[in-house]
Design a protein around this motif. Structure first.
Motif, PDB file in Angstrom:
ATOM      1  N   HIS A 158       0.822  -1.211   0.000  1.00 16.70           N
ATOM      2  CA  HIS A 158       0.000   0.000   0.000  1.00 16.70           C
ATOM      3  C   HIS A 158       0.860   1.266   0.000  1.00 16.70           C
ATOM      4  O   HIS A 158       0.502   2.271  -0.634  1.00 16.70           O
ATOM      5  CB  HIS A 158      -0.932  -0.002   1.209  1.00 16.70           C
ATOM      6  N   ARG A 159       1.982   1.216   0.684  1.00 14.42           N
ATOM      7  CA  ARG A 159       2.880   2.375   0.653  1.00 14.42           C
ATOM      8  C   ARG A 159       3.466   2.566  -0.736  1.00 14.42           C
ATOM      9  O   ARG A 159       3.665   3.701  -1.188  1.00 14.42           O
ATOM     10  CB  ARG A 159       3.991   2.190   1.692  1.00 14.42           C
ATOM     11  N   THR A 160       3.739   1.473  -1.423  1.00 16.11           N
ATOM     12  CA  THR A 160       4.249   1.569  -2.790  1.00 16.11           C
ATOM     13  C   THR A 160       3.175   2.135  -3.718  1.00 16.11           C
ATOM     14  O   THR A 160       3.479   2.877  -4.657  1.00 16.11           O
ATOM     15  CB  THR A 160       4.708   0.184  -3.290  1.00 16.11           C
ATOM     16  N   HIS A 161       1.919   1.787  -3.456  1.00 17.60           N
ATOM     17  CA  HIS A 161       0.822   2.319  -4.261  1.00 17.60           C
ATOM     18  C   HIS A 161       0.744   3.845  -4.185  1.00 17.60           C
ATOM     19  O   HIS A 161       0.214   4.491  -5.091  1.00 17.60           O
ATOM     20  CB  HIS A 161      -0.509   1.740  -3.785  1.00 17.60           C
ATOM     21  N   ALA A 162       1.242   4.402  -3.094  1.00 15.72           N
ATOM     22  CA  ALA A 162       1.181   5.860  -2.919  1.00 15.72           C
ATOM     23  C   ALA A 162       2.312   6.586  -3.638  1.00 15.72           C
ATOM     24  O   ALA A 162       2.323   7.814  -3.700  1.00 15.72           O
ATOM     25  CB  ALA A 162       1.225   6.202  -1.429  1.00 15.72           C
ATOM     26  N   VAL A 163       3.265   5.820  -4.191  1.00 17.68           N
ATOM     27  CA  VAL A 163       4.406   6.441  -4.866  1.00 17.68           C
ATOM     28  C   VAL A 163       3.941   7.080  -6.161  1.00 17.68           C
ATOM     29  O   VAL A 163       3.280   6.445  -6.981  1.00 17.68           O
ATOM     30  CB  VAL A 163       5.500   5.390  -5.154  1.00 17.68           C
ATOM     31  N   TRP A 164       4.329   8.338  -6.362  1.00 19.12           N
ATOM     32  CA  TRP A 164       3.898   9.059  -7.554  1.00 19.12           C
ATOM     33  C   TRP A 164       4.798  10.265  -7.742  1.00 19.12           C
ATOM     34  O   TRP A 164       5.274  10.829  -6.758  1.00 19.12           O
ATOM     35  CB  TRP A 164       2.453   9.526  -7.405  1.00 19.12           C
ATOM     36  N   PRO A 165       5.059  10.664  -8.980  1.00 21.28           N
ATOM     37  CA  PRO A 165       5.848  11.885  -9.172  1.00 21.28           C
ATOM     38  C   PRO A 165       5.168  13.074  -8.499  1.00 21.28           C
ATOM     39  O   PRO A 165       3.941  13.197  -8.525  1.00 21.28           O
ATOM     40  CB  PRO A 165       5.858  12.051 -10.704  1.00 21.28           C
ATOM     41  N   GLN A 166       5.972  13.938  -7.903  1.00 20.72           N
ATOM     42  CA  GLN A 166       5.394  15.098  -7.226  1.00 20.72           C
ATOM     43  C   GLN A 166       4.707  16.034  -8.216  1.00 20.72           C
ATOM     44  O   GLN A 166       3.677  16.616  -7.916  1.00 20.72           O
ATOM     45  CB  GLN A 166       6.488  15.842  -6.454  1.00 20.72           C
ATOM     46  N   THR A 167       5.275  16.166  -9.374  1.00 25.72           N
ATOM     47  CA  THR A 167       4.668  17.002 -10.411  1.00 25.72           C
ATOM     48  C   THR A 167       4.855  16.349 -11.770  1.00 25.72           C
ATOM     49  O   THR A 167       5.848  15.669 -12.010  1.00 25.72           O
ATOM     50  CB  THR A 167       5.305  18.411 -10.445  1.00 25.72           C
ATOM     51  N   LEU A 168       3.893  16.537 -12.631  1.00 26.75           N
ATOM     52  CA  LEU A 168       3.995  16.116 -14.026  1.00 26.75           C
ATOM     53  C   LEU A 168       3.682  17.318 -14.908  1.00 26.75           C
ATOM     54  O   LEU A 168       2.802  18.121 -14.578  1.00 26.75           O
ATOM     55  CB  LEU A 168       3.005  14.981 -14.329  1.00 26.75           C
ATOM     56  N   PRO A 169       4.386  17.493 -16.026  1.00 26.69           N
ATOM     57  CA  PRO A 169       4.077  18.608 -16.927  1.00 26.69           C
ATOM     58  C   PRO A 169       2.631  18.548 -17.386  1.00 26.69           C
ATOM     59  O   PRO A 169       2.017  17.480 -17.423  1.00 26.69           O
ATOM     60  CB  PRO A 169       5.044  18.386 -18.097  1.00 26.69           C
ATOM     61  N   SER A 170       2.089  19.691 -17.726  1.00 29.42           N
ATOM     62  CA  SER A 170       0.684  19.732 -18.152  1.00 29.42           C
ATOM     63  C   SER A 170       0.471  19.036 -19.492  1.00 29.42           C
ATOM     64  O   SER A 170      -0.605  18.511 -19.758  1.00 29.42           O
ATOM     65  CB  SER A 170       0.206  21.191 -18.242  1.00 29.42           C
ATOM     66  N   ASP A 171       1.486  19.030 -20.355  1.00 28.66           N
ATOM     67  CA  ASP A 171       1.359  18.370 -21.661  1.00 28.66           C
ATOM     68  C   ASP A 171       2.631  17.560 -21.921  1.00 28.66           C
ATOM     69  O   ASP A 171       3.433  17.890 -22.805  1.00 28.66           O
ATOM     70  CB  ASP A 171       1.144  19.421 -22.761  1.00 28.66           C
ATOM     71  N   PRO A 172       2.838  16.482 -21.164  1.00 34.66           N
ATOM     72  CA  PRO A 172       4.127  15.786 -21.216  1.00 34.66           C
ATOM     73  C   PRO A 172       4.238  14.818 -22.377  1.00 34.66           C
ATOM     74  O   PRO A 172       3.231  14.348 -22.923  1.00 34.66           O
ATOM     75  CB  PRO A 172       4.128  15.021 -19.895  1.00 34.66           C
ATOM     76  N   LEU A 173       5.463  14.511 -22.760  1.00 34.52           N
ATOM     77  CA  LEU A 173       5.710  13.388 -23.647  1.00 34.52           C
ATOM     78  C   LEU A 173       5.482  12.110 -22.852  1.00 34.52           C
ATOM     79  O   LEU A 173       5.797  12.036 -21.663  1.00 34.52           O
ATOM     80  CB  LEU A 173       7.147  13.425 -24.175  1.00 34.52           C
ATOM     81  N   ALA A 174       4.958  11.090 -23.514  1.00 34.74           N
ATOM     82  CA  ALA A 174       4.664   9.845 -22.813  1.00 34.74           C
ATOM     83  C   ALA A 174       5.925   9.243 -22.192  1.00 34.74           C
ATOM     84  O   ALA A 174       5.899   8.758 -21.060  1.00 34.74           O
ATOM     85  CB  ALA A 174       4.001   8.852 -23.763  1.00 34.74           C
ATOM     86  N   ILE A 175       7.040   9.281 -22.917  1.00 37.67           N
ATOM     87  CA  ILE A 175       8.270   8.686 -22.408  1.00 37.67           C
ATOM     88  C   ILE A 175       8.752   9.418 -21.153  1.00 37.67           C
ATOM     89  O   ILE A 175       9.321   8.807 -20.239  1.00 37.67           O
ATOM     90  CB  ILE A 175       9.381   8.652 -23.492  1.00 37.67           C
ATOM     91  N   GLU A 176       8.513  10.729 -21.096  1.00 41.97           N
ATOM     92  CA  GLU A 176       8.948  11.479 -19.911  1.00 41.97           C
ATOM     93  C   GLU A 176       8.084  11.154 -18.699  1.00 41.97           C
ATOM     94  O   GLU A 176       8.566  11.190 -17.565  1.00 41.97           O
ATOM     95  CB  GLU A 176       8.935  12.981 -20.211  1.00 41.97           C
ATOM     96  N   VAL A 177       6.818  10.825 -18.939  1.00 38.93           N
ATOM     97  CA  VAL A 177       5.969  10.375 -17.834  1.00 38.93           C
ATOM     98  C   VAL A 177       6.506   9.052 -17.285  1.00 38.93           C
ATOM     99  O   VAL A 177       6.591   8.846 -16.074  1.00 38.93           O
ATOM    100  CB  VAL A 177       4.505  10.212 -18.283  1.00 38.93           C
ATOM    101  N   ILE A 178       6.894   8.152 -18.182  1.00 38.36           N
ATOM    102  CA  ILE A 178       7.447   6.862 -17.773  1.00 38.36           C
ATOM    103  C   ILE A 178       8.726   7.070 -16.966  1.00 38.36           C
ATOM    104  O   ILE A 178       8.942   6.431 -15.927  1.00 38.36           O
ATOM    105  CB  ILE A 178       7.706   5.971 -19.005  1.00 38.36           C
ATOM    106  N   VAL A 179       9.573   7.984 -17.429  1.00 40.09           N
ATOM    107  CA  VAL A 179      10.818   8.287 -16.705  1.00 40.09           C
ATOM    108  C   VAL A 179      10.512   8.829 -15.313  1.00 40.09           C
ATOM    109  O   VAL A 179      11.137   8.424 -14.319  1.00 40.09           O
ATOM    110  CB  VAL A 179      11.674   9.282 -17.507  1.00 40.09           C
ATOM    111  N   GLU A 180       9.548   9.724 -15.219  1.00 34.27           N
ATOM    112  CA  GLU A 180       9.208  10.306 -13.910  1.00 34.27           C
ATOM    113  C   GLU A 180       8.644   9.253 -12.962  1.00 34.27           C
ATOM    114  O   GLU A 180       8.909   9.281 -11.755  1.00 34.27           O
ATOM    115  CB  GLU A 180       8.204  11.453 -14.091  1.00 34.27           C
TER     116      GLU A 180
END
Length: 236
Positions: free
Chosen positions: A76-98
């Motif tokens: 459950h703690r791992t489920h809470a892991v998420w990038p603090q911020t994501l660009p408003s119009d990101p490239l898909a690969i950059e979302v994967i990297v984040e």
């Protein structure tokens, strides 16, 4: 003049120590990491926590129930892991990297939970003697994870077949942990260069499989209120 019973003055005050559920689960986790799951007995865990055996039996049905709960807590703690911020119009690969970097940072910040999930894999947890209710909680957590990975694969890769989901799991779960694992096992913090090399490694693994841009809104983390519970149909 008020007289008090001498016994009140002569008997030393003994403070009652209360052991929280989290403190007991921490002790169970420590025993697993130090000596392995087979060494995790109620007696060993109580000794690690400095708690009486009775305080453990008061909260947990058995040592197997305790191990399942410490595993679920880490999931459950791992489920809470998420990038603090994501660009408003990101490239898909950059979302994967984040996403990969967020998991790496989680492993560094909470190494004991990360190492526990490696030392006590899901298959071993399912082989414990557990109640139907606990088994249901474990399967629900597993289905929620699968559901999220399917959503992410669809949004970022444009496909969500088995190979696509496996590729995404490799990039955002397996690789971040493997980049940190050797240092975490030695109770050391990975050098900054490890984190610095992760984005290029993720991009190389994903290659041309990512969409130019996400095809749908990136789903929220599993612990967020807006993330809906997966249905049986979704999990298929």
């Amino acid at each position: 003049m008020v007289l008090s019973s001498p016994a009140v003055w002569d008997t030393p005050h003994v403070a009652r120590t209360l052991f929280s559920t989290d403190a007991l689960l921490d002790a169970a986790r420590e025993v697993v990491l130090q000596r392995g799951p087979r060494a995790a007995t109620i007696t060993a865990i109580a000794a690690q926590a400095g708690a009486p055996v009775g305080s453990i039996y008061h909260r947990f049905d058995s040592v197997d129930d305790m191990l399942a709960q410490v595993w679920l807590r880490a999931v459950h703690r791992t489920h809470a892991v998420w990038p603090q911020t994501l660009p408003s119009d990101p490239l898909a690969i950059e979302v994967i990297v984040e996403l990969a970097l967020a998991l790496f940072d989680h492993c560094v910040a909470d190494p004991d939970d990360a190492l526990l999930l490696d030392r006590l894999p899901r298959e071993d947890v399912l082989n414990l003697r557990l109640s139907a209710q606990m088994l249901s909680q474990i399967r629900d957590a597993e289905q929620a994870t699968i559901h999220l990975m399917v959503q992410l694969a669809q949004a970022l890769l444009g496909r969500a077949k088995r190979d696509d989901v496996d590729l995404l799991v490799l990039a955002i779960v397996d690789m971040p942990f493997s980049f940190a694992k050797r240092y975490l096992q030695q109770a050391k913090r990975p050098p900054k260069a490890r984190r610095g090399h992760l984005p290029d490694a993720v991009r190389a693994v994903i290659g041309s499989n990512a969409l130019p841009r996400p095809s749908a809104a990136v789903p929220p983390p599993l612990d967020s209120p807006e993330h809906r519970s997966p249905s049986t149909a979704d999990a298929r």
